[in-house]
Design an enzyme around this catalytic site. Structure first.
Site, PDB file in Angstrom:
ATOM      1  N   GLY A  11       0.896  -0.998  -0.071  1.00 15.11           N
ATOM      2  CA  GLY A  11       0.243  -0.137  -0.318  1.00 15.11           C
ATOM      3  C   GLY A  11       1.252   1.445   0.271  1.00 15.11           C
ATOM      4  N   ARG A  72       1.135  -4.738  -5.657  1.00  7.95           N
ATOM      5  CA  ARG A  72       1.349  -5.861  -5.060  1.00  7.95           C
ATOM      6  C   ARG A  72       1.149  -7.094  -5.896  1.00  7.95           C
ATOM      7  NH1 ARG A  72      -0.824  -4.427   0.704  1.00  7.95           N
ATOM      8  NH2 ARG A  72      -2.323  -3.199  -0.008  1.00  7.95           N
ATOM      9  N   ASP A 103       5.284  -4.519   6.228  1.00 11.31           N
ATOM     10  CA  ASP A 103       5.828  -6.228   6.205  1.00 11.31           C
ATOM     11  C   ASP A 103       6.637  -7.042   5.250  1.00 11.31           C
ATOM     12  OD1 ASP A 103       3.168  -6.592   6.725  1.00 11.31           O
ATOM     13  OD2 ASP A 103       3.269  -7.006   8.342  1.00 11.31           O
ATOM     14  N   THR A 125       4.327   2.716   5.848  1.00 13.64           N
ATOM     15  CA  THR A 125       3.412   2.375   5.451  1.00 13.64           C
ATOM     16  C   THR A 125       2.182   3.014   6.865  1.00 13.64           C
ATOM     17  OG1 THR A 125       1.147   0.829   6.574  1.00 13.64           O
ATOM     18  CG2 THR A 125       3.908   0.543   7.271  1.00 13.64           C
ATOM     19  N   ASP A 127      -0.579   2.355   8.705  1.00 16.37           N
ATOM     20  CA  ASP A 127      -0.611   1.308   9.646  1.00 16.37           C
ATOM     21  C   ASP A 127       0.381   1.798  10.760  1.00 16.37           C
ATOM     22  OD1 ASP A 127      -3.227   0.780   7.768  1.00 16.37           O
ATOM     23  OD2 ASP A 127      -1.381  -0.859   6.827  1.00 16.37           O
ATOM     24  N   ASP A 129       2.217  -0.520  11.805  1.00 20.44           N
ATOM     25  CA  ASP A 129       2.253  -1.541  12.364  1.00 20.44           C
ATOM     26  C   ASP A 129       3.360  -3.071  12.064  1.00 20.44           C
ATOM     27  OD1 ASP A 129       2.284  -2.069   9.465  1.00 20.44           O
ATOM     28  OD2 ASP A 129       0.103  -3.513   9.111  1.00 20.44           O
ATOM     29  N   ARG A 171      -5.293  -1.272   9.254  1.00 22.30           N
ATOM     30  CA  ARG A 171      -5.242  -3.438   8.990  1.00 22.30           C
ATOM     31  C   ARG A 171      -5.013  -4.262  10.120  1.00 22.30           C
ATOM     32  NH1 ARG A 171      -1.386  -6.090   4.882  1.00 22.30           N
ATOM     33  NH2 ARG A 171      -2.717  -5.445   3.480  1.00 22.30           N
TER      34      ARG A 171
HETATM   35  P1  ATP Z   1       1.383  -2.528   3.432  1.00 22.42           P
HETATM   36  O1  ATP Z   1       0.317  -3.262   4.735  1.00 22.42           O
HETATM   37  O2  ATP Z   1       1.704  -1.915   3.757  1.00 22.42           O
HETATM   38  O3  ATP Z   1       0.433  -2.757   2.083  1.00 22.42           O
HETATM   39  P2  ATP Z   1       3.163  -4.551   3.004  1.00 22.42           P
HETATM   40  O4  ATP Z   1       4.075  -4.424   2.260  1.00 22.42           O
HETATM   41  O5  ATP Z   1       2.553  -4.989   3.756  1.00 22.42           O
HETATM   42  O6  ATP Z   1       2.231  -3.499   2.676  1.00 22.42           O
HETATM   43  P3  ATP Z   1       1.447  -6.671   1.566  1.00 22.42           P
HETATM   44  O7  ATP Z   1       0.908  -6.586  -0.164  1.00 22.42           O
HETATM   45  O8  ATP Z   1       1.602  -8.188   2.519  1.00 22.42           O
HETATM   46  O9  ATP Z   1       1.695  -5.208   1.894  1.00 22.42           O
HETATM   47  O10 ATP Z   1       3.202  -7.170   0.117  1.00 22.42           O
HETATM   48  C1  ATP Z   1       3.559  -6.219  -0.800  1.00 22.42           C
HETATM   49  C2  ATP Z   1       4.487  -7.604  -1.697  1.00 22.42           C
HETATM   50  O11 ATP Z   1       5.562  -7.988  -0.975  1.00 22.42           O
HETATM   51  C3  ATP Z   1       3.567  -8.956  -2.224  1.00 22.42           C
HETATM   52  O12 ATP Z   1       2.381  -8.248  -3.607  1.00 22.42           O
HETATM   53  C4  ATP Z   1       4.610  -9.561  -2.483  1.00 22.42           C
HETATM   54  O13 ATP Z   1       4.973  -9.460  -3.796  1.00 22.42           O
HETATM   55  C5  ATP Z   1       5.641  -9.294  -1.727  1.00 22.42           C
HETATM   56  N1  ATP Z   1       5.832 -10.455  -0.549  1.00 22.42           N
HETATM   57  C6  ATP Z   1       4.501 -10.655   0.384  1.00 22.42           C
HETATM   58  N2  ATP Z   1       5.093 -11.744   1.353  1.00 22.42           N
HETATM   59  C7  ATP Z   1       5.806 -12.289   1.116  1.00 22.42           C
HETATM   60  C8  ATP Z   1       6.590 -13.018   1.054  1.00 22.42           C
HETATM   61  N3  ATP Z   1       6.307 -13.696   1.748  1.00 22.42           N
HETATM   62  N4  ATP Z   1       7.927 -13.352   0.444  1.00 22.42           N
HETATM   63  C9  ATP Z   1       8.614 -12.965  -1.074  1.00 22.42           C
HETATM   64  N5  ATP Z   1       7.557 -11.258  -1.732  1.00 22.42           N
HETATM   65  C10 ATP Z   1       6.726 -11.211  -0.977  1.00 22.42           C
END
Ligand code: ATP
Length: 319
Positions: A11, A72, A103, A125, A127, A129, A171
């Site tokens: 995000g 994503r 994360d 982010t 959040d 979090d 979240r």
């Molecule tokens: P926010 O929580 O603020 O939206 P975020 O980074 O946690 O941000 P996610 O959608 O969980 O958002 O992860 C973003 C991208 O990171 C995913 O679409 C994927 O490409 C990559 N990603 C997430 N988890 C993994 C994993 N276990 N291994 C490899 N890549 C990952």
């Protein structure tokens, strides 16, 4: 280290641009070439990579969103996806990568590090979090957006003597709800980290009403459930006229606050320093106003919690 890459993932959050700017300018300051990867890990797989110059990040420090776009990418969670990303990094001779995101994005960074590509995570982010940092980039701006909205809703709540339930983002974290509740003098704050306190909320509403209070604000974190459902429960349990507002994506945009711009500048620049020092697989953060870094896996194994002192204070001040 001669060439590094930077991407934003997950995000978007206000202040990501300031972080990109810091990464680019700090790298160039150290005579390191820097490459912007568009659309997060998807862009890495697709080879959407271009060299950035000092001027590439001009006039963005004040803008919300991310100049590098975010996405994503399910494919990147697979071995094949990660391998494709590594091939692109090799092709462009990029030796280290800075990942600005949440994360999930940090997990992607960790996977690349395990495969031999040093990565540093920068927490971006709204959040708040992510354990291992007191604040994430974007949290302060989102908080101020929420407060601005609640101040406006309060005018109507007062004029029409209504109870307002306001659902905020976050979240699975209650930080945005808790901080905005405190900053706006909400009567009750519902966060996912604490057990359902519905009976207490109703008791507080009735107590206020009995003493002549005609309007109330209740803030519900999205991770604690739906604001619409909560408002229905309140109406069923009382005879108070209740309205609900879901603030939604207005919370994610907008010009970053000074605090977020400074935080993003510090964290982005620090991430470059760490790559130069040979660090990998860690995230940068701020604790007690000091720059810190932690191993990504160690951080992600920790459970996020809200500040209990603030939670207690919010209750004490809304008796
Ligand atoms: P926010 O929580 O603020 O939206 P975020 O980074 O946690 O941000 P996610 O959608 O969980 O958002 O992860 C973003 C991208 O990171 C995913 O679409 C994927 O490409 C990559 N990603 C997430 N988890 C993994 C994993 N276990 N291994 C490899 N890549 C990952």
């Amino acid at each position: 280290m001669k060439k590094i890459g930077v991407l934003t993932s997950g995000g978007d959050a206000p202040g990501m641009n300031a972080a990109i700017r810091a990464v680019v300018r700090k790298s160039i300051y150290h005579e390191i070439e820097v490459y912007g990867i568009k659309h997060g890990f998807q862009g890495l797989i697709d080879g959407s990579i271009e060299k950035m110059e000092v001027g590439s990040v001009g006039d963005i420090i004040q803008r919300g969103g991310t100049k590098l776009y975010s996405a994503r990418c399910e494919e990147f969670k697979t071995e094949e996806g990660q391998q494709k990303g590594i091939e692109q990094l090799r092709k462009h001779e990029i030796e280290g990568l800075i990942v600005i995101g949440g994360d999930g994005s940090f997990m992607g960074a960790k996977k690349l590090t395990e495969k031999g590509y040093p990565c540093i995570g920068v927490p971006g982010t709204i959040d708040n979090d992510i354990p291992g940092t007191d604040f994430t980039i974007g949290f302060d701006t989102a908080l101020n957006t929420i407060i601005d909205a609640i101040d406006k809703i309060r005018d109507t709540a007062t004029s029409h003597e209504r109870t307002y339930v306001i659902e905020v983002m976050g979240r699975n974290a209650g930080d945005l709800a808790l901080w905005s509740g405190l900053a706006d003098g909400a009567e009750s704050v519902i966060v996912p980290e604490m057990d359902d306190e519905f009976a207490e909320v109703i008791e507080r509403l009735k107590r206020g009403h009995d003493r002549g209070k005609k309007h109330s604000i209740i803030i519900v974190a999205e991770g604690a459930g739906s604001g619409v459902d909560f408002s229905k429960r309140v109406e069923q349990a009382t005879d108070l006229e209740t309205r609900v507002t879901v603030l939604g994506h207005t919370q994610r945009g907008g010009s970053p606050t000074a605090s977020d711009r400074v935080l993003a500048s510090r964290l982005g620049a620090y991430a470059v320093d760490l790559l130069i020092e040979g660090k990998a697989g860690c995230m940068v953060g701020i604790e007690n106003n000091q720059l810190v870094n932690h191993d990504i896996l160690e951080v992600l194994n920790r459970k996020h919690s809200v500040d209990m002192d603030l939670y207690r204070l919010s209750k004490e001040l809304s008796i």
